[in-house]
Design an enzyme around this catalytic site. Structure first.
Site, PDB file in Angstrom:
ATOM      1  N   GLU A   1       0.733  -1.283  -0.130  1.00 27.72           N
ATOM      2  CA  GLU A   1      -0.026  -0.029   0.048  1.00 27.72           C
ATOM      3  C   GLU A   1       0.811   1.332  -0.124  1.00 27.72           C
ATOM      4  O   GLU A   1       0.498   2.268  -0.603  1.00 27.72           O
ATOM      5  CB  GLU A   1      -1.037   0.124   1.161  1.00 27.72           C
ATOM      6  CG  GLU A   1      -2.092  -1.134   1.256  1.00 27.72           C
ATOM      7  CD  GLU A   1      -1.710  -2.447   1.698  1.00 27.72           C
ATOM      8  OE1 GLU A   1      -0.552  -2.678   1.862  1.00 27.72           O
ATOM      9  OE2 GLU A   1      -2.631  -3.082   1.639  1.00 27.72           O
TER      10      GLU A   1
ATOM     11  N   PHE B   1     -10.976  -8.397  13.706  1.00 28.23           N
ATOM     12  CA  PHE B   1      -9.777  -8.733  12.693  1.00 28.23           C
ATOM     13  C   PHE B   1      -9.539  -7.744  11.768  1.00 28.23           C
ATOM     14  O   PHE B   1     -10.444  -7.213  10.978  1.00 28.23           O
ATOM     15  CB  PHE B   1     -10.159  -9.910  11.997  1.00 28.23           C
ATOM     16  CG  PHE B   1      -9.271 -10.410  10.851  1.00 28.23           C
ATOM     17  CD1 PHE B   1      -7.898 -10.918  11.609  1.00 28.23           C
ATOM     18  CD2 PHE B   1      -9.367 -10.461   9.648  1.00 28.23           C
ATOM     19  CE1 PHE B   1      -6.882 -11.149  10.584  1.00 28.23           C
ATOM     20  CE2 PHE B   1      -8.588 -10.846   8.712  1.00 28.23           C
ATOM     21  CZ  PHE B   1      -7.202 -11.138   9.106  1.00 28.23           C
ATOM     22  N   GLN B   2      -8.304  -7.445  11.621  1.00 21.22           N
ATOM     23  CA  GLN B   2      -7.993  -6.070  10.606  1.00 21.22           C
ATOM     24  C   GLN B   2      -8.502  -5.135  10.984  1.00 21.22           C
ATOM     25  O   GLN B   2      -9.004  -4.200  10.176  1.00 21.22           O
ATOM     26  CB  GLN B   2      -7.905  -6.602   9.410  1.00 21.22           C
ATOM     27  CG  GLN B   2      -7.087  -7.772   9.010  1.00 21.22           C
ATOM     28  CD  GLN B   2      -7.157  -7.886   7.264  1.00 21.22           C
ATOM     29  OE1 GLN B   2      -8.067  -7.574   6.458  1.00 21.22           O
ATOM     30  NE2 GLN B   2      -5.945  -8.143   6.916  1.00 21.22           N
TER      31      GLN B   2
ATOM     32  N   MET C   1      24.060   9.400   3.226  1.00 22.31           N
ATOM     33  CA  MET C   1      23.855  10.648   4.079  1.00 22.31           C
ATOM     34  C   MET C   1      24.121  10.355   5.574  1.00 22.31           C
ATOM     35  O   MET C   1      24.881  11.216   6.180  1.00 22.31           O
ATOM     36  CB  MET C   1      22.548  11.101   3.916  1.00 22.31           C
ATOM     37  CG  MET C   1      22.387  12.605   4.363  1.00 22.31           C
ATOM     38  SD  MET C   1      23.658  13.720   3.878  1.00 22.31           S
ATOM     39  CE  MET C   1      22.715  14.572   2.390  1.00 22.31           C
TER      40      MET C   1
END
Lengths: 596, 171
Positions: free
Chosen positions: A71, A133-134, A498
């Site tokens: 995602e 759930f989720q 960096m």
């Protein structure tokens, strides 16, 4: 001149659908996207968002959905699309982990003021709060990083919510808007009509700059001896690059463009001073520090630009033009604040200034411009072409080899990003897409895919680091499956470069956990495993050939440039330091004599 | 410096969280917070008390206006607004002390609302400073429990500023 460049479509491509009637909430979402003129969106299905995906398969529609691999990729692709086009990017995830994976791109879009509409599935309303759930408190998690959010609790609200969401995302200071839709709501039916108008009591973004303030600003510029235009990404968001060019031509003063504004004013323009700040040029930083007037245009005095605030541009009066009143005097006191849309304020300011010029009331800025030119001439960006291949060299070759092509660049975050900003020449708005505010490693790959999908005919090059690339490399699968030919140029130094630079300079060379290994993975084989073209260049001689091969292949492509791991980005303003006091390579210290 | 903000918001789920989390995110401490309905069903009013500099409060007000559900923000001072707060307090009171305590409470507008065998409960609706004074007075008797609502405020019809400008005209 940006005036001659093709400016991408304004975000008013909304086509009103005639679709009305009984339908499910899920189908209504698709009809809303159509009504907003959304041609493409990115996402991954899952349990709670299944009704929407079922509708994608069930009904005829004009919204292309792109299946991504994570995602976060969907979010950054929507950002890449939004930044390249100026339109609202749309991404979709399911509840719980689908939503939390979108947190990073949404935070990135929030800090860089990118218009997004983010659609997430939610567990059915009767399960909300039960740790189902989720289940995650999506609106709660996103609250501090969105411009606004909705949890839809009535299916009949869907048309209004989407009308508002697109309006809020794209107007005023743009930003991400979240729409969280519980599964049962998506399955209920409504009688759909898309609202023609939008009325939000607490949201009145369109402002006109106060005429007296505009006059005061013009007066100040006329009287000033050493003015600078300090231009930020707001100019791009306001679609006001032409207005900026006209204004700059009229006032004829140096133009500093921040990282977010790169390309908003042509890099090759004689007035363009380019990048200021931590890794900006000495001449850009000195120009700001010696100025007696900063005309701040859609910029926000970010710490990466200002360094230590109390020593930043100490002698300068501040004009601050911004659409967001909260930016005015947030970090630096504004002597002449103007809250308004740049598309309106800049022409008004230009007219006001030209009026003063016609009355011969302009103080000469000749000496100042000469001074800036001298600094520019004496202190350009430079590097030594000795030893292993240098990233700067690769940037120069991209710049010169592709100068005649229409190239959109994206970047990751780190050394390669700074070198890209220093060495590439961007002449057109929306052709340099980078993660500025949040500094999101992994931004480059998906942002390039999103930008390429917006403009399939252009050349898109993602300038990436090896550390960054590995954070979102799985989206190569998306690139290959949709044949998105963006080039991913990895400046592979085998380190988190960096961070290593900071460790070298400020932590006594204790390289704590920054070694990645340039051979892990084998990026050529990795590209091939995905079905992409994999190329490698280890010497200067090989660079041109791989760049041209990649560009001409029109295939998804990864180039592994093996670059010097010990090269550092200079000049540099140490964090919290004064931007007048930059550090540089030990071999390059004559600046001390001319220094400010 | 203390500031009282009166924030008119749309009466929608989550709006209090948005306002409160804004303060947390921008690093401001809320000293007192009161939320309730207004003259319109679709509006609520949030009254906040914060301790911060003038520059910071200007920034907070601007940030509040960026919240879509926020309709109006008023910053008030004790001079130009009426500020009130409700306090309930249960204080130890042996039967022989009751009369004394009740008389004392009257000075602060405290009214008895419950009587127990060895305690009294008072309610008082006053300016928050008066409530602090009341609390101090009750302390020696032994406060068993105390709760306050957080202050609410409303601007006066004639504010200090308009009064003083009128004075200048008269002078």
């Amino acid at each position: 001149m940006s005036a001659t460049n093709p400016v991408p479509a304004m975000p008013d491509a909304r086509k009103r659908t005639t679709t009305t009637g009984e339908m499910t909430g899920a189908e209504a979402v698709i009809r809303c996207l159509e009504a907003e003129g959304v041609d493409i969106c990115w996402g991954i299905p899952g349990g709670a968002i299944l009704p929407l995906y079922d509708a994608f398969a069930r009904v005829e529609h004009t919204v292309k959905h792109v299946l991504v691999r994570h995602e976060q990729g969907a979010g950054h692709m929507a950002q890449g699309y939004a930044r390249a086009t100026g339109r609202v990017g749309v991404c979709i995830g399911t509840s719980g982990p689908g939503a939390t994976n979108l947190v990073t791109p949404v935070a990135d879009a929030f800090l860089d003021s990118t218009p997004l509409v983010v659609i997430t599935g939610q567990v059915p309303t009767h399960l909300i709060g039960s740790d189902a759930f989720q289940e995650a408190d999506t609106t709660g998690i996103f609250m501090p990083i969105v411009k606004h959010s909705y949890l839809v609790t009535d299916v009949r609200d869907i048309p209004r919510v989407f009308r508002e969401a697109f309006h809020i995302a794209s107007t005023g200071r743009p930003g991400p808007v979240l729409v969280d839709i519980p599964k049962d709501i998506a399955n209920q039916t409504l009688n759909f009509t898309y609202p023609e108008t939008v009325e939000i009591a607490g949201y009145k973004p369109n402002r006109t700059g106060h005429p007296l303030q505009v006059e005061a600003a013009a007066e100040a510029i006329a009287r000033s001896r050493r003015p600078v235009l300090y231009v930020g990404g707001g100019v791009l968001n306001a679609h006001a690059t032409d207005e900026l060019a006209t204004f700059a031509e009229a006032v004829q003063v140096p133009v500093v463009t921040t990282l977010m504004a790169k390309g908003a004013f042509p890099d090759s323009h004689p007035l363009c001073v380019g990048l200021p700040g931590m890794h900006g040029s000495k001449f850009a930083n000195w120009t700001m520090n010696k100025a007696d007037l900063l005309v701040t245009i859609g910029a926000r005095f970010d710490d990466r630009v200002t360094g230590k605030l109390d020593t930043f541009a100490p002698g300068a009066k501040i004009i601050h033009i911004d659409i967001d009143p909260a930016e005015i005097s947030k970090n630096r006191h504004a002597d002449i604040p103007i809250v308004g849309e740049l598309k309106q304020v800049l022409p008004a300011l230009t007219a006001s200034y030209l009026e003063l010029r016609s009355q011969d009331r302009i103080v000469s800025k000749r000496e100042w411009k000469d001074q800036v030119e001298e600094w520019r001439f004496k202190h350009p960006f430079r590097y030594r072409r000795v030893g292993p291949l240098k990233t700067q060299y690769v940037m120069e070759r991209f710049r010169d080899l592709l100068a005649d092509r229409d190239v959109i660049y994206t970047t990751g975050v780190g050394q390669h990003q700074m070198w890209a900003a220093q060495w590439l020449k961007i002449e057109r708005p929306r052709h340099f897409i980078t993660s500025g505010g949040l500094g999101t490693m992994g931004f480059g790959v998906p942002a390039a895919i999103g930008a390429q999908m917006a403009f399939p005919e252009k050349t898109v090059v993602n300038i990436d680091g090896d550390g960054c690339f590995q954070m979102t490399a799985q989206e190569l699968a998306t690139a290959v499956s949709y044949n998105v030919p963006a080039i991913h140029a990895i400046l592979n130094n085998g380190w988190l470069g960096m961070v290593r630079q900071w460790q070298q300079l400020f932590h006594d060379e204790r390289y704590s956990e920054t070694l990645l290994n340039a051979n892990l993975p084998d990026y050529v084989k990795l590209a091939e495993a995905f079905g992409a073209l994999g190329l490698r260049a280890e010497t200067e001689e090989e660079v041109d050939a791989v760049i041209m091969q990649a560009v001409e292949s029109r295939r998804p492509c990864v180039i592994d440039f093996r670059v010097d791991h010990d090269e550092k980005v200079y000049p540099m303003v140490p964090a919290g330091g004064s931007s007048a006091e930059m550090i540089d390579e030990p071999w390059d210290n004559e600046w001390v004599e001319d220094g400010v | 410096m203390n500031h009282t903000l009166s924030v008119l918001v749309e009466n929608q789920p989550g709006v209090l969280t948005r306002v409160a989390s804004l303060f947390a995110r921008r690093g401001f401490n809320i000293e007192s917070l009161a939320v309730g309905p207004t003259e319109r069903e679709d509006w609520s009013r949030i009254t906040l008390r914060v301790d911060c500099s003038q520059h910071s409060i200007d920034q907070v007000v601007k940030q509040l206006y960026k919240l879509i559900n926020v309709l109006k923000v008023n910053e008030m001072t004790s001079d130009d607004a009426i500020e009130r707060e409700l306090m309930l307090v249960r204080v130890t009171a042996q039967p022989k002390d009751r009369a004394d305590i009740i008389r004392l409470a009257e000075v602060f507008g405290g009214r008895v609302c419950d009587v127990g065998p060895t305690s009294l409960m008072f309610e008082a609706i006053e300016h928050p400073d008066t409530l602090y004074a009341f609390e101090e007075i009750l302390k020696p008797y032994g406060i068993k429990e105390l709760v306050r609502t957080g202050r609410v405020a409303m601007r006066k019809a004639t504010t200090e500023r308009t009064r003083s400008s009128r004075m200048r005209v008269l002078a």
